[in-house]
Design a protein around this motif. Structure first.
Motif, PDB file in Angstrom:
ATOM      1  N   LEU A  93      78.941   4.638  84.632  1.00  0.00           N
ATOM      2  CA  LEU A  93      78.337   3.319  84.775  1.00  0.00           C
ATOM      3  C   LEU A  93      77.342   3.297  85.944  1.00  0.00           C
ATOM      4  N   ALA A  94      77.708   3.954  87.034  1.00  0.00           N
ATOM      5  CA  ALA A  94      76.817   3.971  88.203  1.00  0.00           C
ATOM      6  C   ALA A  94      75.483   4.619  87.855  1.00  0.00           C
ATOM      7  N   THR A  95      75.520   5.698  87.089  1.00  0.00           N
ATOM      8  CA  THR A  95      74.283   6.380  86.683  1.00  0.00           C
ATOM      9  C   THR A  95      73.436   5.464  85.800  1.00  0.00           C
ATOM     10  N   ALA A  96      74.071   4.766  84.880  1.00  0.00           N
ATOM     11  CA  ALA A  96      73.337   3.850  83.996  1.00  0.00           C
ATOM     12  C   ALA A  96      72.697   2.719  84.790  1.00  0.00           C
ATOM     13  N   LEU A  97      73.424   2.166  85.739  1.00  0.00           N
ATOM     14  CA  LEU A  97      72.873   1.094  86.576  1.00  0.00           C
ATOM     15  C   LEU A  97      71.703   1.607  87.405  1.00  0.00           C
ATOM     16  N   ASN A  98      71.846   2.807  87.945  1.00  0.00           N
ATOM     17  CA  ASN A  98      70.756   3.398  88.723  1.00  0.00           C
ATOM     18  C   ASN A  98      69.523   3.597  87.841  1.00  0.00           C
ATOM     19  N   GLU A  99      69.726   4.099  86.637  1.00  0.00           N
ATOM     20  CA  GLU A  99      68.595   4.326  85.732  1.00  0.00           C
ATOM     21  C   GLU A  99      67.926   3.013  85.327  1.00  0.00           C
ATOM     22  N   ARG A 100      68.731   1.979  85.093  1.00  0.00           N
ATOM     23  CA  ARG A 100      68.140   0.676  84.785  1.00  0.00           C
ATOM     24  C   ARG A 100      67.353   0.160  85.986  1.00  0.00           C
ATOM     25  N   GLY A 101      67.892   0.398  87.177  1.00  0.00           N
ATOM     26  CA  GLY A 101      67.163   0.022  88.392  1.00  0.00           C
ATOM     27  C   GLY A 101      65.827   0.737  88.471  1.00  0.00           C
ATOM     28  N   GLN A 102      65.805   2.016  88.087  1.00  0.00           N
ATOM     29  CA  GLN A 102      64.555   2.780  88.086  1.00  0.00           C
ATOM     30  C   GLN A 102      63.534   2.159  87.139  1.00  0.00           C
ATOM     31  N   ARG A 156      63.383  -0.905  86.153  1.00  0.00           N
ATOM     32  CA  ARG A 156      62.944  -2.187  86.719  1.00  0.00           C
ATOM     33  C   ARG A 156      62.008  -1.967  87.901  1.00  0.00           C
ATOM     34  N   TYR A 157      62.278  -0.949  88.698  1.00  0.00           N
ATOM     35  CA  TYR A 157      61.396  -0.623  89.819  1.00  0.00           C
ATOM     36  C   TYR A 157      60.001  -0.274  89.302  1.00  0.00           C
ATOM     37  N   ARG A 158      59.947   0.559  88.273  1.00  0.00           N
ATOM     38  CA  ARG A 158      58.644   0.937  87.697  1.00  0.00           C
ATOM     39  C   ARG A 158      57.917  -0.261  87.090  1.00  0.00           C
ATOM     40  N   SER A 159      58.685  -1.266  86.666  1.00  0.00           N
ATOM     41  CA  SER A 159      58.093  -2.490  86.117  1.00  0.00           C
ATOM     42  C   SER A 159      57.805  -3.522  87.196  1.00  0.00           C
ATOM     43  N   VAL A 160      57.959  -3.138  88.445  1.00  0.00           N
ATOM     44  CA  VAL A 160      57.730  -3.984  89.621  1.00  0.00           C
ATOM     45  C   VAL A 160      58.645  -5.217  89.600  1.00  0.00           C
ATOM     46  N   GLU A 161      59.851  -5.022  89.090  1.00  0.00           N
ATOM     47  CA  GLU A 161      60.882  -6.068  89.117  1.00  0.00           C
ATOM     48  C   GLU A 161      61.836  -5.718  90.261  1.00  0.00           C
ATOM     49  N   PHE A 162      61.351  -5.904  91.480  1.00  0.00           N
ATOM     50  CA  PHE A 162      62.083  -5.403  92.638  1.00  0.00           C
ATOM     51  C   PHE A 162      63.434  -6.071  92.855  1.00  0.00           C
ATOM     52  N   ALA A 163      63.513  -7.380  92.675  1.00  0.00           N
ATOM     53  CA  ALA A 163      64.792  -8.074  92.880  1.00  0.00           C
ATOM     54  C   ALA A 163      65.839  -7.563  91.894  1.00  0.00           C
ATOM     55  N   ALA A 164      65.453  -7.397  90.641  1.00  0.00           N
ATOM     56  CA  ALA A 164      66.384  -6.895  89.626  1.00  0.00           C
ATOM     57  C   ALA A 164      66.766  -5.448  89.928  1.00  0.00           C
ATOM     58  N   ALA A 165      65.813  -4.645  90.368  1.00  0.00           N
ATOM     59  CA  ALA A 165      66.107  -3.254  90.714  1.00  0.00           C
ATOM     60  C   ALA A 165      67.102  -3.204  91.868  1.00  0.00           C
ATOM     61  N   LEU A 166      66.918  -4.040  92.871  1.00  0.00           N
ATOM     62  CA  LEU A 166      67.849  -4.080  94.001  1.00  0.00           C
ATOM     63  C   LEU A 166      69.256  -4.421  93.537  1.00  0.00           C
ATOM     64  N   ARG A 167      69.368  -5.373  92.621  1.00  0.00           N
ATOM     65  CA  ARG A 167      70.692  -5.745  92.098  1.00  0.00           C
ATOM     66  C   ARG A 167      71.346  -4.571  91.382  1.00  0.00           C
ATOM     67  N   ASP A 168      70.553  -3.856  90.569  1.00  0.00           N
ATOM     68  CA  ASP A 168      71.102  -2.706  89.846  1.00  0.00           C
ATOM     69  C   ASP A 168      71.539  -1.599  90.793  1.00  0.00           C
ATOM     70  N   TYR A 169      70.721  -1.288  91.782  1.00  0.00           N
ATOM     71  CA  TYR A 169      71.083  -0.238  92.729  1.00  0.00           C
ATOM     72  C   TYR A 169      72.344  -0.626  93.508  1.00  0.00           C
ATOM     73  N   THR A 170      72.431  -1.872  93.910  1.00  0.00           N
ATOM     74  CA  THR A 170      73.608  -2.341  94.637  1.00  0.00           C
ATOM     75  C   THR A 170      74.847  -2.268  93.750  1.00  0.00           C
ATOM     76  N   ALA A 171      74.713  -2.638  92.497  1.00  0.00           N
ATOM     77  CA  ALA A 171      75.843  -2.544  91.565  1.00  0.00           C
ATOM     78  C   ALA A 171      76.264  -1.090  91.368  1.00  0.00           C
ATOM     79  N   ALA A 172      75.302  -0.186  91.297  1.00  0.00           N
ATOM     80  CA  ALA A 172      75.623   1.240  91.157  1.00  0.00           C
ATOM     81  C   ALA A 172      76.392   1.735  92.381  1.00  0.00           C
ATOM     82  N   ILE A 173      75.973   1.296  93.554  1.00  0.00           N
ATOM     83  CA  ILE A 173      76.649   1.672  94.799  1.00  0.00           C
ATOM     84  C   ILE A 173      78.079   1.129  94.803  1.00  0.00           C
ATOM     85  N   GLU A 174      78.240  -0.112  94.352  1.00  0.00           N
ATOM     86  CA  GLU A 174      79.577  -0.702  94.316  1.00  0.00           C
ATOM     87  C   GLU A 174      80.487   0.050  93.351  1.00  0.00           C
TER      88      GLU A 174
END
Length: 91
Positions: A1-10, A12-30
């Motif tokens: 799950l952490a890998t999937a969240l990180n990849e979704r964050g990536q 979103r980052y490439r789509s310049v959706e920074f707030a959403a990317a931050l949420r995904d990265y934080t969820a992956a860390i959790e």
């Protein structure tokens, strides 16, 4: 799950959706606190947003988890330099 969240964050980052990317990265860390990659990716977003203090924390965490992560070491150095430059300019 952490890998999937990180990849979704990536994505979103490439789509310049920074707030959403931050949420995904934080969820992956959790999900997997010992997974250094989402810390690095979150640090990159924070750096890009000008939040140097938080970016520095994330880059340091990456290096604590994986001292051989060269991109994190370089990003940490750059974030520190940019933070110092910002302080000198009085921002």
């Amino acid at each position: 799950l952490a890998t999937a969240l990180n990849e979704r964050g990536q994505a979103r980052y490439r789509s310049v959706e920074f707030a959403a990317a931050l949420r995904d990265y934080t969820a992956a860390i959790e999900c997997l606190p010992g997974f250094e990659v989402p810390y690095y990716n979150r640090g990159l977003v924070l750096y890009r947003l000008g939040d140097f203090d938080e970016a520095i924390k994330d880059f340091r965490k990456v290096l604590e988890l994986n001292p051989q992560f060269e991109d994190a070491a370089l990003s940490l150095k750059q974030a520190i330099l940019d933070k110092e430059a910002k302080q000198k300019r009085g921002y």
